[in-house]
Write an enzyme that holds these catalytic residues in place. Structure first.
Site, PDB file in Angstrom:
ATOM      1  N   SER A 110     -13.392  23.814  -1.045  1.00 43.27           N
ATOM      2  CA  SER A 110     -12.754  24.823  -0.209  1.00 43.27           C
ATOM      3  C   SER A 110     -12.116  24.166   1.012  1.00 43.27           C
ATOM      4  O   SER A 110     -11.218  23.339   0.874  1.00 43.27           O
ATOM      5  CB  SER A 110     -13.777  25.893   0.165  1.00 43.27           C
ATOM      6  N   ASP A 153       0.195  24.319  20.417  1.00 39.84           N
ATOM      7  CA  ASP A 153       0.516  22.890  20.253  1.00 39.84           C
ATOM      8  C   ASP A 153      -0.382  22.209  19.229  1.00 39.84           C
ATOM      9  O   ASP A 153      -0.755  21.047  19.381  1.00 39.84           O
ATOM     10  CB  ASP A 153       0.413  22.160  21.599  1.00 39.84           C
ATOM     11  N   HIS A 166     -14.585  31.010  -6.701  1.00 39.54           N
ATOM     12  CA  HIS A 166     -14.457  30.000  -5.665  1.00 39.54           C
ATOM     13  C   HIS A 166     -15.712  29.143  -5.508  1.00 39.54           C
ATOM     14  O   HIS A 166     -15.632  28.002  -5.052  1.00 39.54           O
ATOM     15  CB  HIS A 166     -14.130  30.699  -4.334  1.00 39.54           C
TER      16      HIS A 166
END
Length: 437
Positions: free
Chosen positions: A145, A362, A415
């Protein structure tokens, strides 16, 4: 390095490493990163290749083995495994409401946490690799993951440290913004809801009853948290795992008891809900979640609670509207909403910190598409068809974009396939890497 411990079929050794908080300022503040070495009994002194494991998250500590269990059993046939507690998690210098308060106010906390993304995790791993294997030693990497996201960052900034990479459910979109991620995630989550209600049609009414109650009277959880209808919808996290739908169904079965004044949500139900929704054991998952998609060249703005903003495009997740229309109430998935920082006691003190991270503009890029296109490290990846957490289309595009990648697309597992498959997922990837499949 600690004295080795013996568990059934394994020998484990603790390692604690001192690493810079900011790898751009290596002489500055240092934090600890913990890792557990695991090797098969009787092979402690063998010259085995190393396999570094990076757990999902963000903010997830490595699994705690109790012997040759889960995928570790298969890995120990061939490797000496290193289970890394990524910075801020587990036994590494923790980052929680308790410890972050020592950093100062929200601004200081946010500046500190800005150094807890994949690029810092990879640079930690590189320092550890050089200490354990020497400058020229290379190790294999298994990323589950979010650990797969970190693997792509590793291949972007330090591929010389890797001999091969295995990825399970973790090929991120290289150029996907947080908005892109959630715009693709809501439809997948809706499909998981439809599949859940098709399996348990009786739960349509059960969920409606609970949701209607919570709209009128949010419930207090045992830890002092508040169960609102939006928080309740967060149980949809379960729907992306192999057995999660059953866990959710059985949780709902015990939702009500008869109190003095009539039906009330049971302590059993509320305690179970808390066990799934509380971020006390992994606050970084909530605080850092959207920041893992921040890249200045992809989106110059902040992530700005993308899941919350994009949700408005998918009215089927509006619980009150669904109740008014007599429709099924849909659960959400791994979306993190600002309201969670009001309702969860583990997150409340971090509300302003999370807001500053959401506003940050940023974020350095995490992936280098040009370098990945010229990649020479063998990569094999399991892509789970219609994975609720990681978009299949993104994963396939990334598999094409990273040279030397072989992908296995499967709907046999969800998953959590690496954890629940008894080693079958990892075994297939290892055989693919060796050319046996």
């Amino acid at each position: 390095m600690s004295t080795p411990s013996r568990l059934p079929g394994t020998v484990t050794t603790d390692h604690v490493f001192q690493v810079p908080l900011d790898h751009e300022a290596p002489e500055g503040e240092r934090i600890e990163v913990y890792a557990r070495e695991v090797v098969a009994s009787g092979r402690e002194h063998d010259e085995l290749p190393w396999l570094l494991f990076l757990q999902g998250g963000p903010g997830g500590k490595a699994n705690r083995p109790i012997g040759r269990d889960s995928w570790v059993d298969r890995a120990l046939d061939d490797y000496r495994v290193l289970l890394l507690d990524q910075r801020g998690t587990g036994r590494s210098t923790p980052a929680t409401r308790q410890t972050l308060a020592r950093r100062g106010g929200p601004r200081e906390q946010a500046e500190y946490l800005a150094r807890f993304r994949a690029d810092s995790i990879v640079r930690d791993a590189e320092l550890i690799r050089r200490q354990l294997l020497g400058e020229t030693g290379r190790w294999s990497l298994l990323g589950q993951s979010y650990g797969g996201f970190c693997t792509l960052t590793y291949l972007s900034i330090a591929p010389e440290g890797l001999r091969e990479a295995f990825v399970t459910g973790g090929l991120a979109g290289l150029r996907s913004s947080a908005e892109d991620v959630y715009r693709a995630a809501y439809p997948r989550t809706a499909r998981k809801n439809k599949a859940y209600y098709a399996r348990y049609p009786q739960d349509v009414a059960a969920v409606q009853r609970i949701a209607a109650h919570l709209v009128e009277r949010p419930a207090e959880l045992p830890d002092g948290g508040l169960l609102t209808v939006q928080a309740f919808q967060g149980l949809g996290m379960l729907l992306g795992t192999g057995g999660g739908a059953h866990v959710l169904h059985y949780l709902l079965e015990e939702a009500w008891v008869e109190g003095v004044e009539g039906p009330v949500l049971s302590d059993t139900f509320l305690a179970g809900v808390q066990s799934h929704l509380s971020f006390a054991q992994g606050p970084l998952y909530a605080v850092m979640h959207e920041s893992i998609y921040g890249q200045r060249s992809v989106d110059a703005g902040g992530t700005e609670w993308a899941a919350e903003r994009v949700r408005k495009e998918f009215p089927e997740f509006d619980a009150e509207a669904a109740l008014s229309a007599g429709q099924a109430v849909y659960f959400t998935g791994e979306m993190i909403y600002p309201a969670l920082f009001e309702t969860d006691p583990a997150l409340r003190p971090l509300r302003e910190t999370a807001q500053l991270l959401a506003e940050r503009t940023d974020w350095p890029d995490l992936y280098d598409p040009a370098r990945l296109a010229a990649n020479q490290v063998p990569v094999v990846a399991a892509i789970y068809h219609d994975d609720m957490y990681v978009d299949t289309a993104d994963s396939l595009a990334t598999a094409d974009a990273v040279a030397g990648t072989r992908a296995w697309v499967t709907n046999e597992w969800e998953h959590d396939g690496l954890r629940v498959s008894g080693g079958a997922v990892l075994d297939r990837l290892i055989k693919m890497a060796r050319g046996e499949i």
